[in-house]
Design an enzyme around this catalytic site. Structure first.
Site, short mmCIF file in Angstrom:
data_model
loop_
_atom_site.label_atom_id
_atom_site.label_comp_id
_atom_site.label_asym_id
_atom_site.label_seq_id
_atom_site.Cartn_x
_atom_site.Cartn_y
_atom_site.Cartn_z
N VAL A 185 0.83 -1.21 0.00
CA VAL A 185 0.00 0.00 0.00
C VAL A 185 0.86 1.26 0.00
O VAL A 185 1.70 1.45 0.87
CB VAL A 185 -0.94 0.03 1.22
N SER A 186 0.62 2.12 -0.99
CA SER A 186 1.40 3.35 -1.15
C SER A 186 0.54 4.58 -0.87
O SER A 186 -0.65 4.58 -1.16
CB SER A 186 1.91 3.41 -2.59
#
Ligand code: ZN
Length: 698
Positions: free
Chosen positions: A276-277
């Site tokens: 997850v960015s």
């Protein structure tokens, strides 16, 4: 009648006392900021990314929780890239010395790193993790130990009756999946259960006074990498989640509270953030600005890199935007009634030797274990895509075998890396092995084989603390398993806890061998092993059974090596003294201006300024007696403390201290105060300080 009244009143009083004791909670916060200059940051594994100052300080936020039967649990969220066994064991040793052997121990203390990539490294001891930092850094190690310990001690003495409220909200526009094609490898039936390819739920527990409902402390969990600050950043930063904590603590303790000093503590802790960015504009080509190919991460122009950024115009603005969204979502939950999940406390912990595990694989469609076959763990190994990095930081880890790199430590030990055996290759397939770290013995262990697993119960909430970065779907599977085994109302995953063992992708994601899968070190069934372990631990916890503590992780305190040079000496330029302000701020300023002052300085690594500051903005209280009060510090968002070396032979250096004057700053006269230490060429470290001239804010 009057005789029976006494015991009745006593019983009532006892009941009230018992009720008041039902749950006790204490919170504590302490500074853990590591050495802020010339020490590599942990996360992007980029040799050139070394600290040159401070934007946001690092804090340890501790929550001590005890139920009516004196079952005790400690949860700590620390602004660090992750937690390591060496630091945790040292914290436990100090706690045992102070409180005896039983109060705080291997089982009931969970330390979770927020995963900021802009904080000093060199504290993990496992060789591969300290390699990009050029080895072990005692100053980082000591800063973490002292600060984490201090935060727990503060929390210990602040135990007070509390109840626990749970709440959650959906937060869009704060995270994206950085390996969406890997996510698509998971079975369609399983994906159909979820609306998004990342978790969008912000989960929160708050501890409040049972009668007044006054807030004591808050823990938020939202899945996002603290990589809004990218691998070009050189200022220590707690990144998006760290700044969200500062914002919430200011809101709850009063807007003018200096970060790290308020009574109410609010953590934004890590969870299943593996894929997850926060860079929600997505991966784009560095020159053309066009969207790059998701699968290959390639761009058309020569030398063009593909990396993700956004939503701001630069990394500072992106950090602020994501932090503000987290903070506002957290406040929304805090203002809602919430669900009372107060109840008993319990915790189960086990050390697990991952390569030696044999378990039943998990069927994500049937949501059960397939008891017709067994799968196994492998010796740790890293795949090729690991060297390629992610869109949050491309191609950073340039440690390919047989190549001479700019990292002298790698060049020295490269030949000692063992070849993977046929068995390793088969076990890790389809991962092409770049580094058979599990077989490397020199100079000491490269990646852990023994990991720390724990499940805690806080009333109606179960917390699965995991030793690494679970991807979105891996985390969902774990929450499902723990939820099913416990019957808990809510399950939360606490990421990067106690020991660091890289990533945990699902077996399906593993097949795609992108970065997260290449860094899933115990092979394709790493997740299956964890799902079995956590199911077993949850069941034991619910049934009140004992569990074997497992094998203790090795201790390499005496083997550690480092190529990080010490500070040699400092000197002030000709006719100048340390602390002299050589560039004064303008005398008049207004909101939005950036005030700057430059001072002759010593090396910031000389002084361990834990709990103290390098830079303070002071306001004049009265012009009669020249008294000044602290208005802001180097822990505030609005200040930047930057150190620059002028001449390494002479040992001369300067610091620039910036203050961006926020709207609403009271009118008056201010000055910039710098504290430092210099190392005398003939030995000894001496402190100094210096001030800028006063300037008016109007
Ligand atoms: Zn990560």
């Amino acid at each position: 009648m009057s005789v029976s009244l006494v015991p009745a009143a006593l019983a009532l009083q006892l009941l009230w006392l018992l009720g008041a004791r039902a749950l006790q909670v204490g919170v504590g916060i302490a500074d853990v900021t590591g050495p802020p200059a010339e020490i590599g940051f942990m996360g992007y594994a980029k040799l050139e990314q070394k600290g040159h100052g401070i934007h946001l300080r690092q804090f340890s936020r501790a929550f001590v929780i005890e139920d009516e039967n004196r079952n005790r649990l400690v949860f700590v969220s620390v602004d660090a890239a992750m937690m390591g066994n060496g630091v945790r064991q040292e914290v436990l040793k100090r706690l045992r010395k102070r409180y005896g052997d039983s109060m705080y121990n291997d089982t009931n203390v969970i330390i979770s790193g927020t995963h900021s990539h802009s904080t000093p490294g060199g504290f993990l001891m496992d060789f591969l993790f300290d390699l990009p930092i050029l080895g072990f850094v005692r100053e980082t190690y000591n800063a973490y130990i002292a600060g984490i310990y201090r935060s727990i001690v503060i929390a210990h003495y602040k135990l007070t009756p509390a109840k626990m409220m749970y709440g959650e909200t959906e937060l869009l526009e704060a995270n994206i999946n950085r390996s969406p094609t890997s996510y698509l490898r998971n079975p369609p039936e399983e994906r159909a259960r979820y609306k998004y390819d990342v978790d969008k739920t912000l989960a929160q527990i708050r501890f409040v006074n049972p009668t007044s409902n006054k807030i004591i402390g808050v823990i938020n969990w939202f899945a996002v990498h603290p990589t809004s600050m990218n691998n070009t950043n050189k200022l220590i930063s707690s990144d998006n989640v760290g700044y969200a904590s500062v914002l919430m603590e200011k809101e709850l303790n009063g807007k003018n509270t200096i970060p790290g000093t308020g009574n109410i503590v609010a953590a934004f802790a890590s969870t299943n953030l593996g894929d997850v960015s926060p860079n929600i504009k997505g991966p784009r080509c560095s020159k053309s600005g066009k969207v790059c190919d998701q699968e290959t991460l390639l761009c058309k122009l020569p030398g063009e890199e593909c990396y993700a950024s956004g939503p701001g115009k630069d990394m500072f603005e992106s950090t602020k935007i994501i932090a503000t969204r987290l903070f506002e979502a957290g406040m929304r939950v805090l203002k809602s009634p919430g669900e009372d999940l107060t109840g008993s406390v319990g915790v189960m912990h086990q050390y697990v030797n991952m390569p030696e595990e044999s378990v039943f694989p998990y069927d994500p469609v049937a949501q059960s274990f397939n008891e017709t076959e067994k799968v196994h763990g492998c010796l740790p190994a890293m795949g090729y895509s690991f060297a390629a990095g992610t869109t949050d930081g491309p191609g950073a880890f340039d440690f390919k075998q047989g190549e001479t790199t700019s990292n002298p430590l790698w060049n020295a030990v490269r030949d000692f890396i063992a070849e993977p055996t046929k068995e390793d290759i088969k076990c890790q397939a389809p991962k092409p092995i770049l580094l058979a770290t599990g077989r490397a013995k020199f100079p000491y262990e490269w990646q852990p084989k023994v990991v720390s697993c724990s499940v805690a119960k806080i009333g109606g909430l179960f917390l699965a603390a995991v030793p690494g970065e679970f991807t979105t779907m891996s985390g969902r599977r774990l929450r499902d398993v723990v939820g099913k085994m416990s019957g808990a109302k809510k399950v939360v995953l606490a990421g990067l806890s106690n020991i660091y063992s890289d990533y945990i992708a699902t077996p399906e994601e593993y097949q795609a061998q992108r970065y997260e899968a290449a860094s899933t070190i115990y092979g394709p069934h790493t997740l299956d092993i964890y799902l079995n372990k956590y199911a077993e631990m949850t069941q034991a916890l619910v049934q009140g059974k004992e569990m074997d503590p497992g094998p203790s992780p090795p201790d390499f305190k005496d083997d550690l090596i480092t190529l990080v040079p010490p500070v040699l000496w400092d000197s002030a330029p000709w006719r100048k003294e340390f602390g002299d302000c050589v560039k004064q701020p303008e005398t008049e300023h207004s909101y939005g201006d950036v005030v700057t002052a430059t001072f002759v300085s010593g090396h910031p690594r000389n002084g361990n300024k834990r709990g103290k500051y390098y830079a303070v903005i002071e306001k004049q209280e009265s012009d009669q007696d020249d008294s000044w009060v602290v208005h802001a510090t180097d822990a505030d968002w609005e200040t930047k403390f930057t150190w620059r070396r002028e001449n390494s032979v002479l040992g001369t250096s300067y610091v620039d201290i910036e203050w961006e004057i926020p709207a609403g700053t009271p009118k008056g006269v201010y000055r910039i105060h710098h504290y430092g230490n210099y190392k005398y060429i003939l030995g000894g470290i001496y402190s100094y300080e210096g001030w800028s001239q006063g300037f008016t804010v109007s």
